[in-house]
Design a protein around this motif. Structure first.
Motif, PDB file in Angstrom:
ATOM      1  N   SER A  21      38.611  27.674  53.513  1.00 48.93           N
ATOM      2  CA  SER A  21      38.273  28.903  52.799  1.00 48.93           C
ATOM      3  C   SER A  21      38.018  28.553  51.342  1.00 48.93           C
ATOM      4  N   TYR A  22      37.272  29.377  50.703  1.00 53.45           N
ATOM      5  CA  TYR A  22      36.928  29.156  49.302  1.00 53.45           C
ATOM      6  C   TYR A  22      37.387  30.344  48.479  1.00 53.45           C
ATOM      7  N   ILE A  23      37.875  30.061  47.288  1.00 53.52           N
ATOM      8  CA  ILE A  23      38.257  31.116  46.354  1.00 53.52           C
ATOM      9  C   ILE A  23      37.200  31.167  45.266  1.00 53.52           C
ATOM     10  N   VAL A  24      36.578  32.326  45.154  1.00 56.53           N
ATOM     11  CA  VAL A  24      35.546  32.540  44.143  1.00 56.53           C
ATOM     12  C   VAL A  24      35.965  33.736  43.318  1.00 56.53           C
ATOM     13  N   GLN A  25      35.949  33.561  42.014  1.00 58.03           N
ATOM     14  CA  GLN A  25      36.349  34.637  41.111  1.00 58.03           C
ATOM     15  C   GLN A  25      35.119  35.462  40.734  1.00 58.03           C
ATOM     16  N   CYS A  26      35.263  36.750  40.764  1.00 57.66           N
ATOM     17  CA  CYS A  26      34.174  37.654  40.419  1.00 57.66           C
ATOM     18  C   CYS A  26      33.815  37.487  38.945  1.00 57.66           C
ATOM     19  N   ASN A  74      36.719  39.612  37.385  1.00 56.30           N
ATOM     20  CA  ASN A  74      37.699  38.531  37.550  1.00 56.30           C
ATOM     21  C   ASN A  74      38.592  38.668  38.777  1.00 56.30           C
ATOM     22  N   SER A  75      38.279  39.551  39.699  1.00 56.43           N
ATOM     23  CA  SER A  75      39.035  39.653  40.943  1.00 56.43           C
ATOM     24  C   SER A  75      38.610  38.532  41.890  1.00 56.43           C
ATOM     25  N   GLU A  76      39.422  38.301  42.910  1.00 59.09           N
ATOM     26  CA  GLU A  76      39.067  37.298  43.909  1.00 59.09           C
ATOM     27  C   GLU A  76      38.051  37.892  44.885  1.00 59.09           C
ATOM     28  N   GLU A 106      35.593  37.935  48.325  1.00 51.78           N
ATOM     29  CA  GLU A 106      35.774  37.621  49.735  1.00 51.78           C
ATOM     30  C   GLU A 106      34.499  37.014  50.304  1.00 51.78           C
ATOM     31  N   CYS A 163      32.962  41.339  46.064  1.00 52.66           N
ATOM     32  CA  CYS A 163      34.176  41.717  45.347  1.00 52.66           C
ATOM     33  C   CYS A 163      34.677  43.061  45.873  1.00 52.66           C
TER      34      CYS A 163
END
Length: 80
Positions: free
Chosen positions: A13-18, A22-24, A26, A64
């Motif tokens: 899985s990858y975590i990408v910040q908006c 700045n939210s995580e 999906e 987001c």
């Protein structure tokens, strides 16, 4: 051995910040799954030729849940 997308194949899985709030974000499906109603049923080799990214990458949509913006992220495929 072949190149596979780690997200499409549920390998990671990858975590990408908006960039807007700045939210995580999906991870959603690969961009070629959004071309038309039937693109998800086509062979990936066919639809990947239309996404304008190199053969060793898979372009995914991240959305987001807070501000409802989306972003395209190029994911490096891995050799399996």
């Amino acid at each position: 051995m072949e190149l596979v997308c780690p997200i499409c194949n549920s390998l990671s899985s990858y975590i990408v910040q908006c960039p807007f709030c700045n939210s995580e974000m999906e991870a959603q499906a690969a961009i070629q799954d959004y071309f038309d109603d039937y693109s998800t049923y086509l062979d990936k080799g066919i639809t990947e030729m239309m996404d304008n990214v190199s053969e060793d990458k898979c372009l995914h949509i991240f959305s987001c849940p807070q501000c409802h913006k989306d972003r395209r992220v190029s994911i490096n495929k891995i050799l399996m």
